[in-house]
Design an enzyme around this catalytic site. Structure first.
Site, PDB file in Angstrom:
ATOM      1  N   ASP A   1      19.855  43.667  33.144  1.00  0.00           N
ATOM      2  CA  ASP A   1      18.539  44.207  32.524  1.00  0.00           C
ATOM      3  C   ASP A   1      17.415  44.840  32.984  1.00  0.00           C
ATOM      4  OD1 ASP A   1      17.648  45.020  29.861  1.00  0.00           O
ATOM      5  OD2 ASP A   1      17.190  43.136  29.212  1.00  0.00           O
ATOM      6  N   ASP A   2      16.439  43.912  33.389  1.00  0.00           N
ATOM      7  CA  ASP A   2      15.269  44.300  33.832  1.00  0.00           C
ATOM      8  C   ASP A   2      14.908  43.308  35.383  1.00  0.00           C
ATOM      9  OD1 ASP A   2      14.119  46.525  32.298  1.00  0.00           O
ATOM     10  OD2 ASP A   2      14.428  45.015  30.991  1.00  0.00           O
TER      11      ASP A   2
ATOM     12  N   HIS B   1      24.347  47.185  31.941  1.00  0.00           N
ATOM     13  CA  HIS B   1      23.065  47.083  30.968  1.00  0.00           C
ATOM     14  C   HIS B   1      22.011  46.900  31.950  1.00  0.00           C
ATOM     15  CE1 HIS B   1      20.735  45.117  27.373  1.00  0.00           C
ATOM     16  NE2 HIS B   1      20.027  45.842  28.038  1.00  0.00           N
TER      17      HIS B   1
ATOM     18  N   HIS C   1      18.049  48.622  33.346  1.00  0.00           N
ATOM     19  CA  HIS C   1      16.929  49.635  33.204  1.00  0.00           C
ATOM     20  C   HIS C   1      16.584  49.976  34.577  1.00  0.00           C
ATOM     21  CE1 HIS C   1      16.774  49.118  28.632  1.00  0.00           C
ATOM     22  NE2 HIS C   1      17.311  47.758  28.977  1.00  0.00           N
TER      23      HIS C   1
ATOM     24  N   GLU D   1      19.021  41.871  19.773  1.00  0.00           N
ATOM     25  CA  GLU D   1      18.099  41.082  21.059  1.00  0.00           C
ATOM     26  C   GLU D   1      17.391  40.467  20.228  1.00  0.00           C
ATOM     27  OE1 GLU D   1      16.003  43.676  23.516  1.00  0.00           O
ATOM     28  OE2 GLU D   1      15.662  42.162  24.742  1.00  0.00           O
TER      29      GLU D   1
HETATM   30  N1  HPA Z   1      15.043  45.320  25.477  1.00  0.00           N
HETATM   31  C1  HPA Z   1      14.876  46.721  24.770  1.00  0.00           C
HETATM   32  N2  HPA Z   1      13.996  47.629  25.647  1.00  0.00           N
HETATM   33  C2  HPA Z   1      14.133  47.487  26.957  1.00  0.00           C
HETATM   34  C3  HPA Z   1      14.659  46.440  27.565  1.00  0.00           C
HETATM   35  C4  HPA Z   1      15.076  45.321  26.635  1.00  0.00           C
HETATM   36  O1  HPA Z   1      15.599  44.309  26.982  1.00  0.00           O
HETATM   37  N3  HPA Z   1      14.329  46.642  28.754  1.00  0.00           N
HETATM   38  C5  HPA Z   1      13.848  47.720  29.043  1.00  0.00           C
HETATM   39  N4  HPA Z   1      13.508  48.461  27.737  1.00  0.00           N
HETATM   40 ZN    ZN Z   2      17.981  46.305  27.977  1.00  0.00          ZN
END
Ligand code: HPA
Ligand code: ZN
Length: 338
Positions: A279-280, A18, A20, A201
């Site tokens: 994630d990011d 997971h 991005h 989330e």
């Molecule tokens: N959630 C939803 N969209 C996203 C996320 C996330 O954590 N990161 C990048 N796009």
């Molecule tokens: Zn994500």
């Protein structure tokens, strides 16, 4: 039992499921690419930009994330972005990655889909050759756009179908339920792609159920709000559906107030297939190993729990079974005091 030490966690072979790629855009690289592409950023310097990474919720993050992605203009930009991420993976003991990228973020700005796809692909191939990190790319649809746009995106990616193995669903969750995307997910499944979706989330457990039942996803991205529905938790456990949990993301976006409040270790101990992911990372303060460490320090993580989390990441990946078996065998052989 004592906590696992950092070096032990690093040495465990891990998959990142997971992540991005647009969310690995470090502020320094954002400025360098803005300079290269003659773009003026609305921040005077790196420190001011980083000071803006103080989020209240998912949307407040997404606003900056989409703005930042605007500096990505050429194939080389996407190559540089992806290559920088893979080097971090090598440092953290990540042996396999299944990253997302958001084609619509770039096609909406007028870039042909092959610009991100080719740049990312070239870096992933180099990552395999030079760093020994294998890959499987996932194309993620923006759920705040229409299903027609997602269908068109899938179609435009088909000439490059050998470059990605699956589709996902991300962006603003609340008000954009999985049910909105049934057709495009059905089409993707018929075409032989793997399917995953962000759900639970910020959104309710009902969205997790929809992702499982209507989209027939193989993994749930995040999924931490499942605890609001004990029957759902039971189902996730019985079916051993992987949840790709992102602890630093969840605390930075206020899904949990502090790391000590996070539910992932409790879910792991109940027998769910929990994995840890970044994630990011450029926006949330850490890559994969940082996420493990933050969880260990706040919630405790024994060697056996760390090994289980790493094992889950390998078995929940889309690697062929024989490759999973090889990695799991290597994982079991990692000794504590090597
Ligand atoms: N959630 C939803 N969209 C996203 C996320 C996330 O954590 N990161 C990048 N796009
Ligand atoms: Zn994500």
């Amino acid at each position: 039992m004592p906590n696992a030490d950092t070096d032990f966690i690093r040495r465990l072979p891990k998959a990142e499921l997971h992540l991005h790629l647009e969310g690995t855009l470090e502020a320094e690289l954002m400025f360098a690419l803005a300079d290269r592409n003659k773009i003026k950023l609305p921040y005077p310097d790196v420190a001011t930009l980083k000071a803006a990474y103080d989020f209240d919720n998912l949307q407040s993050f997404l606003n900056l994330y989409y703005q930042g992605a605007d500096v990505l203009r050429t194939e080389q930009d996407f190559y540089d972005l992806t290559w920088a991420y893979l080097q971090r993976c090598a440092d953290d003991g990540v042996v396999h990655v299944e990253p997302f990228f958001d084609p619509q973020t770039h096609t909406q700005r007028g870039l042909p889909i092959e610009v991100p796809l080719q740049g990312i692909h070239r870096a992933l191939v180099d990552g395999e050759q030079k760093l020994g990190i294998t890959h499987a790319l996932i194309l993620s649809f923006l759920r705040d756009l229409s299903e027609a746009s997602a269908l068109q995106t899938l179609e435009s990616a088909m000439p490059f179908r050998d470059r990605f193995i699956g589709v996902g669903l991300d962006s603003a969750e609340q008000g954009n339920p999985p049910s909105k995307f049934q057709q495009v997910f059905q089409k993707a499944r018929e075409l032989g792609f793997h399917v995953v979706a962000h759900a639970g989330e910020e959104g309710p457990p009902a969205y997790i159920r929809e992702a499982l039942e209507l989209l027939q996803v193989e993994r749930i991205d995040h999924g931490v709000r499942c605890t609001d529905d004990p029957d759902l938790v039971d189902e996730l456990k019985q079916r051993f559906i992987p949840l790709t949990v992102c602890p630093l993301s969840n605390t930075r976006l206020k899904v949990f107030r502090t790391m000590a409040d996070h539910n992932l270790m409790a879910l792991l101990d109940q027998g769910l297939c929990i994995t840890i992911n970044a994630d990011d990372p450029a926006y949330f303060g850490g890559y994969l190993l940082d996420n493990f460490i933050a969880v260990r320090d706040a919630l405790g993580m024994t060697e056996s729990q760390a090994r289980q989390l790493a094992r889950n990441s390998l078995t929940a990946s889309f690697l062929p079974d024989h490759r999973k078996d090889e990695w799991v065998t290597r994982l079991e052989a990692i000794a504590v005091n090597d």
